[in-house]
Scaffold this active site. Sequence first.
Site, PDB file in Angstrom:
ATOM      1  N   LYS A   1     -14.300   6.326  -5.900  1.00  0.00           N
ATOM      2  CA  LYS A   1     -15.128   7.156  -6.786  1.00  0.00           C
ATOM      3  C   LYS A   1     -16.388   7.635  -6.076  1.00  0.00           C
ATOM      4  O   LYS A   1     -16.756   8.819  -6.171  1.00  0.00           O
ATOM      5  CB  LYS A   1     -15.496   6.361  -8.030  1.00  0.00           C
ATOM      6  CG  LYS A   1     -14.333   6.124  -8.992  1.00  0.00           C
ATOM      7  CD  LYS A   1     -14.775   5.277 -10.171  1.00  0.00           C
ATOM      8  CE  LYS A   1     -13.618   5.062 -11.140  1.00  0.00           C
ATOM      9  NZ  LYS A   1     -13.979   4.217 -12.297  1.00  0.00           N
TER      10      LYS A   1
ATOM     11  N   GLY B   1       0.817  -1.196   0.000  1.00  0.00           N
ATOM     12  CA  GLY B   1       0.000   0.000   0.000  1.00  0.00           C
ATOM     13  C   GLY B   1       0.852   1.247   0.000  1.00  0.00           C
ATOM     14  O   GLY B   1       2.070   1.199   0.182  1.00  0.00           O
ATOM     15  N   PRO B   2       0.219   2.404  -0.197  1.00  0.00           N
ATOM     16  CA  PRO B   2       0.959   3.672  -0.221  1.00  0.00           C
ATOM     17  C   PRO B   2       1.560   3.985   1.144  1.00  0.00           C
ATOM     18  O   PRO B   2       1.181   3.388   2.163  1.00  0.00           O
ATOM     19  CB  PRO B   2      -0.121   4.705  -0.612  1.00  0.00           C
ATOM     20  CG  PRO B   2      -1.253   3.901  -1.150  1.00  0.00           C
ATOM     21  CD  PRO B   2      -1.208   2.584  -0.475  1.00  0.00           C
ATOM     22  N   PRO B   3       2.502   4.919   1.193  1.00  0.00           N
ATOM     23  CA  PRO B   3       3.094   5.300   2.486  1.00  0.00           C
ATOM     24  C   PRO B   3       2.063   5.930   3.411  1.00  0.00           C
ATOM     25  O   PRO B   3       1.132   6.605   2.962  1.00  0.00           O
ATOM     26  CB  PRO B   3       4.185   6.310   2.104  1.00  0.00           C
ATOM     27  CG  PRO B   3       4.458   6.061   0.652  1.00  0.00           C
ATOM     28  CD  PRO B   3       3.175   5.584   0.063  1.00  0.00           C
ATOM     29  N   GLY B   4       2.250   5.701   4.702  1.00  0.00           N
ATOM     30  CA  GLY B   4       1.391   6.330   5.694  1.00  0.00           C
ATOM     31  C   GLY B   4       0.062   5.657   5.917  1.00  0.00           C
ATOM     32  O   GLY B   4      -0.822   6.237   6.553  1.00  0.00           O
ATOM     33  N   THR B   5      -0.123   4.425   5.423  1.00  0.00           N
ATOM     34  CA  THR B   5      -1.407   3.742   5.590  1.00  0.00           C
ATOM     35  C   THR B   5      -1.411   2.792   6.781  1.00  0.00           C
ATOM     36  O   THR B   5      -2.389   2.062   6.964  1.00  0.00           O
ATOM     37  CB  THR B   5      -1.764   2.969   4.312  1.00  0.00           C
ATOM     38  OG1 THR B   5      -0.664   2.140   3.933  1.00  0.00           O
ATOM     39  CG2 THR B   5      -2.066   3.933   3.181  1.00  0.00           C
TER      40      THR B   5
ATOM     41  N   SER C   1     -12.871   4.114 -17.830  1.00  0.00           N
ATOM     42  CA  SER C   1     -14.042   4.315 -16.981  1.00  0.00           C
ATOM     43  C   SER C   1     -14.969   5.418 -17.466  1.00  0.00           C
ATOM     44  O   SER C   1     -16.119   5.482 -17.030  1.00  0.00           O
ATOM     45  CB  SER C   1     -13.587   4.641 -15.540  1.00  0.00           C
ATOM     46  OG  SER C   1     -12.772   3.610 -15.040  1.00  0.00           O
TER      47      SER C   1
ATOM     48  N   THR D   1       3.286  -0.679   9.071  1.00  0.00           N
ATOM     49  CA  THR D   1       4.201  -1.027  10.157  1.00  0.00           C
ATOM     50  C   THR D   1       3.468  -1.129  11.491  1.00  0.00           C
ATOM     51  O   THR D   1       3.673  -2.082  12.256  1.00  0.00           O
ATOM     52  CB  THR D   1       5.322   0.015  10.250  1.00  0.00           C
ATOM     53  OG1 THR D   1       6.025   0.067   9.007  1.00  0.00           O
ATOM     54  CG2 THR D   1       6.295  -0.333  11.359  1.00  0.00           C
TER      55      THR D   1
END
Length: 935
Positions: A866, A487-491, A823, A494
């Site tokens: 969305k 996933g992206p950083p800060g999610t 989309s 850790t």
Amino acid sequence: MGKSPSKAESKVLPILPLANPSVLLPGVTLRIPITDRADVAAVLAKIYSRATTAKPDATITVGCVPLNSSLVSKDGKLLLDEGDGGAKSKGGTIYESNPGIAKNKDLFGFGCVAKVSGVQGRRQGELALVVEGLHRFRIVKILQEKPYFEGMIEVVNDEVNASNTEVAELFQHLKQLSRELLALVRLSSILPRSPSVSLSPIVARRLELYIARKNIEEAGSLADFMANVVDCTHEEKLRILAALDVKERLGRVVEVLQRQIQGIQGSTRITVTSSAPPSGTFDIDRLRKLQQEALFRRGTNGLPGSIPPGFPGFSGGNQGGEEEINELDELKKRLEEAKLSPEADKVAQRELQRLQKMNPAQAEYQVCRNYLENLAEIPWSKMTEDHLDAATLTRAKKQLDDDHYGLEKIKKRLLEYLAVLKLKQAANADLDLQIKQLTVAAAAGAKDEKAEDEAEKPTLKEPGEAESKLLEKKRMVDKSPILLLVGPPGTGKTSLAKSVATALGRKFHRISLGGVRDEAEIRGHRRTYVAAMPGLIVNGLKKVGVANPVFLLDEIDKLGMSNFHGDPSAAMLEVLDPEQNHTFTDHYVNIPIDLSKILFIATANSLDTIPPPLLDRMETIQLSGYTTLEKRHIATRHLLPKQITTNGLASDLVQLTPEVLDKIIASYTRESGVRNLEREIGSVCRSKAVEYASAKDTDSLTGYNPIVSLADLDTILGIERFSEELAEQHSRPGVVTGLVAYSTGGQGSILFIEVADMPGSGRVQLTGKLGDVLKESVEVALTWVKAHAFELALTHAPEEDIMKSRSIHVHCPSGAIPKDGPSAGLAHTIALISLFSGKPVPPTLAMTGEVSLRGRVLPVGGIKEKLIGALRAGVEKVLLPEGNRKDARDLPVEVLEGLQIMHVTHIWDALRCVWPEASWPGERRWGAGGFESRL
């Protein structure tokens, strides 16, 4: 005069009494035991309080003073009688074990200023304060006795007159006697009977070099050094300490050296006479054998006392062969307590036997000892008991919910693991019982064997095979999964692993793999290399001390690739393979280690840089990032209370409404995680902290307002960094609202699609930095509309071309932002129909979906993001493909209640939803016979 005391420097120092027969001289290092020494503890407390405000490189000094002797006066004069017997008893018996209870009258009149080097020792009873002697001093006055001695002293530095012939002669005599002593020690080391000064030949040679480098200016320090080397009585050391005059000091040390040399010479003559063969010639082979025996018997036995820290190749201290033997016994005991595996125990016993036969002066000795210490520190069988009881899953679910909001899929997977682990342990208990029963049955069969006939003797082969099968089955049950959180950083990847360790009650260890480019960092260095050491995995096991911890392999996607150092990612294959990691072999340990009980949780930001073989060994769990609603809950439950506490405020001094939080999230922090959101909330809290502190200083707390309004954000955080797309208030033909899954920072948003026509020859123009897929979706939409123009009542005849005398321009605003994906196909089709028919689309209606040439509406991704973006932008009704009906079930309650979701399978279904009152010529044909297209 050989020495005249320089200008005395008066100062106040804490004073530590030394137990008999310890005497600290300048240039010597001494270990002071601190067990039951309240005065040393008080001095250390004072030193620590001063060290927090002193410079980092400041020298911390104390005064070390020996206890009185009944044979020497306080000024260093030798007494003729033994003095008061009670004083002797008091000084030699009561205070010998604990000099901390000594009184002022029990202290000697001279001492040594010492630099505190630190505290050494592994156990509570072995702790000692390490000090290094600097200068002599004379006690002027004792200022206090409790909790520790503190006195006024006069520090005296050595001043040597190089032109004084008497001092020069004594100095040369001292050097000559020192060399004679060392030569005798080296000679006597090869004899069976050890001398009074036990010294290895290597250290003796280094001492000779050390003495040869001394010049006349260092006469006093050389005298102090040799006084510490030779075997002096306590009274002799007191007199040497009190000898402020260098000439007097040299004379006293020369006397001690002469007596020491005479004693060794007499002992050596007797030994040689009794050991020599009758022929009068000494056998060389016997000499070498005696030398080896002496070296082995003595080990690393050094000099009595301590050696200055700058002396090359000598560790100092009273370390003898007996202490070395005790350390080897302690190492053997540690290996027994470690409960090594059978293979590891076999290797350890072999290395231990080699170590006992090895000369400690050899370089291989320390290498072998370090290897055995590493084996003893590895947790071969020590386990942490998991908190698996009746309320395990409930407790774990509460732990995960308290630490993290959302992330339902990952929480579900972790709870599944805990449930399976609980069942595994129950199965293992049953297997242990079956193995025990088989073992008992095998033992009973072996006992009955003796009473039966040889031909009817039962065999134990079958029970042994059954037992091995049960053991193998147990090993298979013990396997732990290897999870990969992507996933992206800060999610919260850790912190999620930490929560798992807390829920299980296991030890947690984090291994950062970012930038690891050497294979040896994973698998360790081979013992043939200098400074070899185990790898990150084995070092992690040594640190946690148990065999079943939770290991976090952080940033595994940033692991180095193949280079001239090896391939670290390939080295991780054995670590993360459930079929192999029960026999993981570190290059340094070179013994199989069981890693199957470790719960590995890896984290990554992207799967692109992870090699496919390594990725195949892990179970991937996607963390798509937090939505705006989830960020609002996280900020309310975690980030805001944390920042309020961090900035020294109370919970009632800062209040952020949901509208203010949404404004910060949407206009100041477009990101997938919550790190920037926490920073912005921290800025708000710091601003309120300044306001509150100012109001408190000016006694105007009544005017302080804890509520942060939307108008305050512009002052606190500055100009908005991001602008939010909002639904149009008025509708017009050719304008449709589409949906975007990921805008800046991974957020969902709306996208306006504008179509305009003009006189022309059928040309289509596309603008807005559109990608290839998005351009193709416009072409598909235009083709379908042209093919069904007559059915849509856009032309008067089936053969008429709607684009014959016109051109169209398709544009997507925010032209600087790249846009791509299929989309927007449905939105393009509806926009073209709206333009050509002149029917406006309701501004509060948004849609997403891919269209085919047959008019089918196909499912797309990113539905959750969305729809949350649509709700935030003020959309009320959303058209979704029928294939995305399953995705709508995972939506937050706020979205399901705030939006009207309609699912369509074909463009004709979408037309009915957009214009429910309109009538189309081709609509009846589609609804009746399932007619899709003339294509």
